[in-house]
Design a protein around this motif. Structure first.
Motif, PDB file in Angstrom:
ATOM      1  N   UNK A  60      81.080  44.721  71.812  1.00 21.12           N
ATOM      2  CA  UNK A  60      82.498  44.457  71.568  1.00 21.12           C
ATOM      3  C   UNK A  60      83.370  45.479  72.281  1.00 21.12           C
ATOM      4  N   UNK A  61      82.983  46.748  72.212  1.00 25.46           N
ATOM      5  CA  UNK A  61      83.751  47.802  72.892  1.00 25.46           C
ATOM      6  C   UNK A  61      83.736  47.599  74.403  1.00 25.46           C
ATOM      7  N   UNK A  62      82.601  47.192  74.950  1.00 22.22           N
ATOM      8  CA  UNK A  62      82.525  46.962  76.391  1.00 22.22           C
ATOM      9  C   UNK A  62      83.374  45.772  76.819  1.00 22.22           C
ATOM     10  N   UNK A  63      83.502  44.779  75.971  1.00 16.58           N
ATOM     11  CA  UNK A  63      84.369  43.644  76.310  1.00 16.58           C
ATOM     12  C   UNK A  63      85.823  44.081  76.391  1.00 16.58           C
ATOM     13  N   UNK A  64      86.208  45.026  75.554  1.00 15.76           N
ATOM     14  CA  UNK A  64      87.583  45.527  75.558  1.00 15.76           C
ATOM     15  C   UNK A  64      87.825  46.450  76.746  1.00 15.76           C
ATOM     16  N   UNK A  65      86.897  47.371  76.979  1.00  8.09           N
ATOM     17  CA  UNK A  65      87.103  48.387  78.015  1.00  8.09           C
ATOM     18  C   UNK A  65      86.662  47.938  79.401  1.00  8.09           C
ATOM     19  N   UNK A  66      85.838  46.890  79.474  1.00  7.79           N
ATOM     20  CA  UNK A  66      85.328  46.434  80.765  1.00  7.79           C
ATOM     21  C   UNK A  66      84.030  47.137  81.109  1.00  7.79           C
ATOM     22  N   UNK A  67      83.374  46.664  82.141  1.00  9.47           N
ATOM     23  CA  UNK A  67      82.140  47.275  82.594  1.00  9.47           C
ATOM     24  C   UNK A  67      80.896  46.756  81.916  1.00  9.47           C
ATOM     25  N   UNK A  68      81.061  45.821  81.005  1.00  6.16           N
ATOM     26  CA  UNK A  68      79.906  45.255  80.320  1.00  6.16           C
ATOM     27  C   UNK A  68      79.463  43.960  80.971  1.00  6.16           C
ATOM     28  N   UNK A  69      78.740  43.196  80.221  1.00 10.14           N
ATOM     29  CA  UNK A  69      78.196  41.926  80.684  1.00 10.14           C
ATOM     30  C   UNK A  69      79.304  40.869  80.681  1.00 10.14           C
ATOM     31  N   UNK A  70      79.411  40.061  81.739  1.00 12.28           N
ATOM     32  CA  UNK A  70      80.393  38.972  81.727  1.00 12.28           C
ATOM     33  C   UNK A  70      80.124  38.055  80.527  1.00 12.28           C
ATOM     34  N   UNK A  71      81.200  37.549  79.932  1.00 11.00           N
ATOM     35  CA  UNK A  71      81.044  36.729  78.738  1.00 11.00           C
ATOM     36  C   UNK A  71      81.984  35.536  78.777  1.00 11.00           C
ATOM     37  N   UNK A  72      81.699  34.576  77.931  1.00  9.40           N
ATOM     38  CA  UNK A  72      82.550  33.399  77.768  1.00  9.40           C
ATOM     39  C   UNK A  72      83.144  33.450  76.371  1.00  9.40           C
ATOM     40  N   UNK A  73      84.361  33.010  76.254  1.00 15.81           N
ATOM     41  CA  UNK A  73      84.987  32.896  74.943  1.00 15.81           C
ATOM     42  C   UNK A  73      85.242  31.405  74.736  1.00 15.81           C
ATOM     43  N   UNK A  74      84.448  30.800  73.892  1.00 16.41           N
ATOM     44  CA  UNK A  74      84.532  29.372  73.622  1.00 16.41           C
ATOM     45  C   UNK A  74      85.123  29.195  72.232  1.00 16.41           C
TER      46      UNK A  74
END
Length: 101
Positions: free
Chosen positions: A41-55
């Motif tokens: 969750x923190x990486x989704x906010x800050x960037x640099x993590x795994x690409x994700x989809x929000x469905x």
């Protein structure tokens, strides 16, 4: 730089038919990698993590993106420099592929 290039996600690592692509929940990814859901969750906010989809309200990760991200984190030793990091399929070092310059 596109996410596909940033995380070395190429046509060869992607499933060609989107209906055959496997999607993972954040809990499944956290368990797979031995990390906490909060870290993802923190990486989704800050960037640099795994690409994700929000469905809708659900977050999902493509298995092919998870694998590509994991491979981009591969080092031969803790003292590895850019030259000892494995090469990407296009021949560039993985570190160079992630350079912000």
């Amino acid at each position: 730089m596109t996410l596909a290039k940033q995380f070395n996600t190429t046509e060869s690592t992607r499933v060609r038919d989107p209906m055959e692509e496997r999607f993972l929940t954040e809990k499944e990814v956290a368990h797979r990698q031995g990390r906490s859901v909060k870290t993802l969750q923190n990486q989704r906010v800050s960037g640099g993590g795994i690409p994700f989809l929000k469905l809708g309200g659900a977050v999902r990760y493509r298995l092919s993106d998870v694998i590509a991200w994991e491979e981009s984190c591969f080092f031969l030793s803790t003292s590895s420099g850019p030259s000892s990091k494995p090469k990407t399929p296009d021949g560039a070092s993985s570190r160079a592929a992630h350079s912000k310059f």
